[in-house]
Design a protein around this motif. Structure first.
Motif, short mmCIF file in Angstrom:
data_model
loop_
_atom_site.label_atom_id
_atom_site.label_comp_id
_atom_site.label_asym_id
_atom_site.label_seq_id
_atom_site.Cartn_x
_atom_site.Cartn_y
_atom_site.Cartn_z
N ALA A 130 0.83 -1.21 0.00
CA ALA A 130 0.00 0.00 0.00
C ALA A 130 0.86 1.26 0.00
O ALA A 130 0.60 2.22 -0.73
N TYR A 137 -1.66 3.56 -2.05
CA TYR A 137 -3.06 3.27 -1.72
C TYR A 137 -3.21 3.17 -0.21
O TYR A 137 -2.23 3.00 0.53
N GLU A 138 -4.44 3.26 0.26
CA GLU A 138 -4.68 3.15 1.71
C GLU A 138 -4.41 1.76 2.24
O GLU A 138 -3.94 1.59 3.37
N ALA A 139 -4.74 0.74 1.43
CA ALA A 139 -4.64 -0.62 1.95
C ALA A 139 -4.45 -1.61 0.81
O ALA A 139 -4.67 -1.29 -0.37
N GLY A 183 -3.26 7.96 -7.35
CA GLY A 183 -4.32 8.56 -6.55
C GLY A 183 -5.63 8.71 -7.28
O GLY A 183 -6.63 9.09 -6.66
N ARG A 184 -5.67 8.41 -8.60
CA ARG A 184 -6.91 8.58 -9.35
C ARG A 184 -7.50 7.27 -9.88
O ARG A 184 -8.63 7.27 -10.36
N PRO A 209 -8.95 3.89 -8.70
CA PRO A 209 -9.38 3.38 -7.40
C PRO A 209 -8.99 1.94 -7.10
O PRO A 209 -8.90 1.56 -5.93
N ALA A 248 -6.53 -0.66 -2.84
CA ALA A 248 -7.69 0.23 -2.94
C ALA A 248 -7.77 1.04 -1.65
O ALA A 248 -6.86 1.02 -0.82
N ASP A 249 -8.89 1.76 -1.47
CA ASP A 249 -9.11 2.45 -0.21
C ASP A 249 -9.42 1.43 0.89
O ASP A 249 -9.77 0.28 0.62
N ALA A 250 -9.28 1.84 2.12
CA ALA A 250 -9.37 0.91 3.25
C ALA A 250 -10.74 0.25 3.35
O ALA A 250 -10.84 -0.95 3.68
N LYS A 251 -11.82 0.97 3.08
CA LYS A 251 -13.16 0.39 3.17
C LYS A 251 -13.38 -0.67 2.10
O LYS A 251 -13.99 -1.71 2.37
N THR A 252 -12.89 -0.42 0.89
CA THR A 252 -13.03 -1.43 -0.17
C THR A 252 -12.26 -2.68 0.18
O THR A 252 -12.75 -3.81 0.00
#
Length: 398
Positions: free
Chosen positions: A97, A102-104, A232-233, A235, A254-258
């Motif tokens: 990450a 990416y977040e995660a 950053g663009r 996802p 991806a982002d942490a929630k995904t």
């Protein structure tokens, strides 16, 4: 007809075996090292691999795998959801990450399962999946699983953002996933990531770039998303460890929630044993080496350009450019298999690729950091000596 009758009737492989031209499942003896491998007791130049940074024989990578076995044993012994999650997995995910921005991240047991698991978990009833028509089989199979859950599946023309925009406009009120390879492993061409990103942002679609063959090679090792200036663009990014990261397995970023959603809903993640300690540690060591070399252009790119120019000068109208892969097309299966066998007999191994893996019969030539000028000159000498045999076949498609 019983179910297995189709197996007994299958003859395509036997036809190639009968004439001595079967090119698949070659049994190599030992690793490909220094651009060379041993096949049937004879040394060949390995021009068919995906180990673009030549890290599978790197001492640090091998040592990390050996140390992991000594400390953790040979298996994670269960799915990560329950008992197979290791601190090795989480450490690698954190570094992936961080390196790719990416977040995660979430590790899967193979790159193939990564794409199947991501696409099938994210898309279902009421959703649309748009695939580049040359997308990897793992993305296609993931889309078919999504279709079984009610998603609509579409294909857009290869590397054609305009066609994608036209199709997205027709379903602009629906949620959509767009999936493409970053570098197409047979063609060697790159996806127009910046243009695809712009189209997806315009229509509110989520873009997934499978950068299995771009990681380690482009964008200071970070792949085609970084090279396109789209950090950053985009996802969703997936990758495999079996190319430049010199191991087995794969990951989605991806982002942490995904990532948390996929961690608890993706069936290939939930129902597969966690990646082995050795594979995890090897991939992590390779990632550290890619990071260390980030500011230097991979030798694989200069080697491929050198070889491409030499083959072109010899009269081979080779395709591709700007990647480690050089595709060579043939008009039919027999001429392609004959050329592949002839090259092997003269000490050069290339991949024989047939439809539907690509749109024609091709020899896939792939360079790595291990292909020094001396190795390439030996390869060029073979192609020069075989011009009378290879060029007539090749020029039928020129």
């Amino acid at each position: 007809m019983d179910l297995l009758e189709k197996c007994r009737a299958y003859a395509q492989a036997d036809e190639a075996r009968d004439v001595g031209l079967y090119p698949f499942y070659p049994a190599f003896q030992g690793p490909a090292e220094g651009g060379q491998a041993v096949l049937d007791g004879a040394e060949v130049c390995m021009l068919g691999g995906d180990d673009y940074r030549a890290l599978s024989v790197n001492a640090q990578v091998i040592g990390a795998a050996q140390d992991a076995i000594a400390l953790y044993g040979t298996s994670s012994a269960g799915p990560r959801l329950l008992n197979g999650n290791l601190d090795l997995h989480e450490d690698l995910e954190a570094d992936l990450a961080d390196f790719f921005g990416y977040e995660a991240a979430l590790i899967f047991s193979t790159g193939y399962m990564t794409n199947i698991g991501v696409v099938s978990a994210l898309a279902g009833r009421g959703d649309h999946v748009f695939l580049d028509e040359e997308a990897h089989a793992s993305l296609v199979d993931g889309a078919w699983l999504a279709k079984a859950s009610g998603a609509a599946v579409h294909q857009f023309a290869h590397n054609d953002p305009t066609d994608l925009a036209r199709q997205l406009a027709a379903v602009s009120t629906a949620s959509a996933l767009v999936a493409t390879d970053g570098m197409f492993s047979v063609r060697g061409d790159l996806a127009p990531v910046a243009d695809l990103t712009a189209v997806c942002e315009e229509f509110g679609a989520a873009l997934l770039v499978d950068d299995a063959h771009g990681v380690g090679v482009f964008g200071r090792g970070r792949g085609v998303i970084e090279q396109a200036g789209m950090r950053g663009r985009v996802p969703l990014m997936t990758l495999t460890f079996s190319t430049s990261l010199a191991s087995q397995g794969g990951a989605v970023l991806a982002d942490a929630k995904t990532i948390d959603f996929l961690r608890h809903t993706s069936r290939p993640q939930i129902f597969s044993a966690g990646l082995s300690p050795a594979d995890t540690a090897a991939a992590h060591a390779a990632l550290r080496e890619v990071r260390r070399r980030a500011e230097a252009e991979p030798d694989a790119l200069s080697a491929a350009e050198y070889l491409r120019r030499a083959l072109d000068a010899l009269g081979y109208n080779v395709a591709g450019g700007g990647s480690p892969v050089i595709p060579m097309r043939f008009p039919d299966q027999l001429s392609m298999l004959s050329a592949q066998r002839l090259l092997v007999e003269h000490g050069v191994y290339t991949n024989a690729v047939l439809p539907p893996a690509c749109d024609s019969y091709q020899l896939r030539i792939a360079c790595t950091d291990a292909h020094t000028p001396d190795v390439l000159e030996a390869v060029i000498s073979v192609f020069a000596s075989l011009r009378e045999d290879l060029l007539p076949r090749y020029r039928q498609t020129a």
